[in-house]
Design an enzyme around this catalytic site. Structure first.
Site, short mmCIF file in Angstrom:
data_model
loop_
_atom_site.label_atom_id
_atom_site.label_comp_id
_atom_site.label_asym_id
_atom_site.label_seq_id
_atom_site.Cartn_x
_atom_site.Cartn_y
_atom_site.Cartn_z
N ARG A 35 32.74 -31.55 -39.45
CA ARG A 35 32.42 -30.60 -40.51
C ARG A 35 30.91 -30.37 -40.51
O ARG A 35 30.14 -31.28 -40.79
CB ARG A 35 32.87 -31.13 -41.87
CG ARG A 35 32.60 -30.19 -43.03
CD ARG A 35 33.01 -30.83 -44.35
NE ARG A 35 32.85 -29.92 -45.48
CZ ARG A 35 31.72 -29.70 -46.14
NH1 ARG A 35 30.60 -30.36 -45.77
NH2 ARG A 35 31.66 -28.86 -47.15
N SER A 104 43.04 -28.76 -48.20
CA SER A 104 42.41 -29.18 -49.44
C SER A 104 43.22 -28.64 -50.61
O SER A 104 43.47 -27.44 -50.69
CB SER A 104 40.98 -28.65 -49.53
OG SER A 104 40.14 -29.28 -48.58
N LYS A 134 29.29 -32.73 -51.05
CA LYS A 134 30.01 -31.55 -51.50
C LYS A 134 29.89 -31.42 -53.01
O LYS A 134 30.02 -32.40 -53.74
CB LYS A 134 31.48 -31.63 -51.08
CG LYS A 134 31.68 -31.74 -49.58
CD LYS A 134 33.14 -31.90 -49.21
CE LYS A 134 33.94 -30.66 -49.50
NZ LYS A 134 35.35 -30.78 -49.03
#
Length: 214
Positions: A35, A104, A134
């Protein structure tokens, strides 16, 4: 799917990224996700390709966050999609039945049911705790894991500020994997950080066996 789900940080230093990732893989990782939302395409391809080679070396499935084309180009093991990405059903139709497709679901069981119907391989809930990486509302209740285990026939991943200590009540509720970034990549001792997550799952497994009288 069970254990530590390692997610990479937004590091531009590829050598450092690979070094820490390999240390973690050596200790025991269930799944590795690349990511890096802000990387340029060339850098993303370089890092993902190098991480894929490492994951293959240690026999760990490797998936890519969001970038379906990159997954196809590298023949990675799958992708993870969020609420604003392509739908699970679209990704599954494109990648075929053999690839891993994670979704998610935040704190929303309706999203989890839709993901399951669309062909997801696992569902991810959170954030449960504040994250250094995040930014999202920390509003997911711990007991959503219990509900998911009753209603969704898929592995359940928990995310958001995870450490071995605060992940414990979630694993006790049945979480199959704990997704971690900072608590591994920023740890003073990578080996110990990974071992602590592995020990958490081992301890819960022993408790379940004891409850069953095994």
């Amino acid at each position: 799917m069970r254990g530590l789900y390692l997610v990479t940080p937004n590091w531009d230093d590829t050598d450092r990224l690979l070094d820490v990732s390999e240390q973690a893989l050596q200790e025991g990782v269930a799944l590795l996700q690349y990511r890096h939302k802000s990387a340029e395409a060339e850098q993303r391809r370089e890092q993902a390709g190098a991480l894929l080679a490492l994951a293959r070396k240690y026999g760990v499935p490797f998936i890519i966050n969001d970038f379906i084309e990159l997954c196809e180009e590298l023949d990675a093991d799958g992708v993870h999609v969020g609420g604003t990405d392509a739908s699970v059903a679209q990704v599954r139709a494109r990648l075929g039945k053999e690839k891993i497709v994670g979704a998610s679901c935040y704190g929303d069981m309706a999203l989890a049911r839709t993901a399951e119907a669309g062909g997801a391989s696992y569902v991810a809930f959170g954030g449960f705790y504040p994250s250094l990486v995040k930014k999202y509302p920390v509003s997911t209740p711990l007991d959503i894991v219990l509900q998911a285990k009753r209603e969704i026939a898929l592995p359940c991943v928990v995310i958001g500020g995870m450490t071995p200590d605060n992940a414990a009540p979630l694993v006790a509720r049945g979480a199959d994997m704990v997704a971690a970034i900072t608590s591994v990549y920023q740890a003073d001792d990578i080996d110990i950080a990974v071992q602590q997550f592995d020990q958490l799952f081992a301890a819960c497994a022993r408790e379940w066996k004891a409850d069953l009288g095994e």
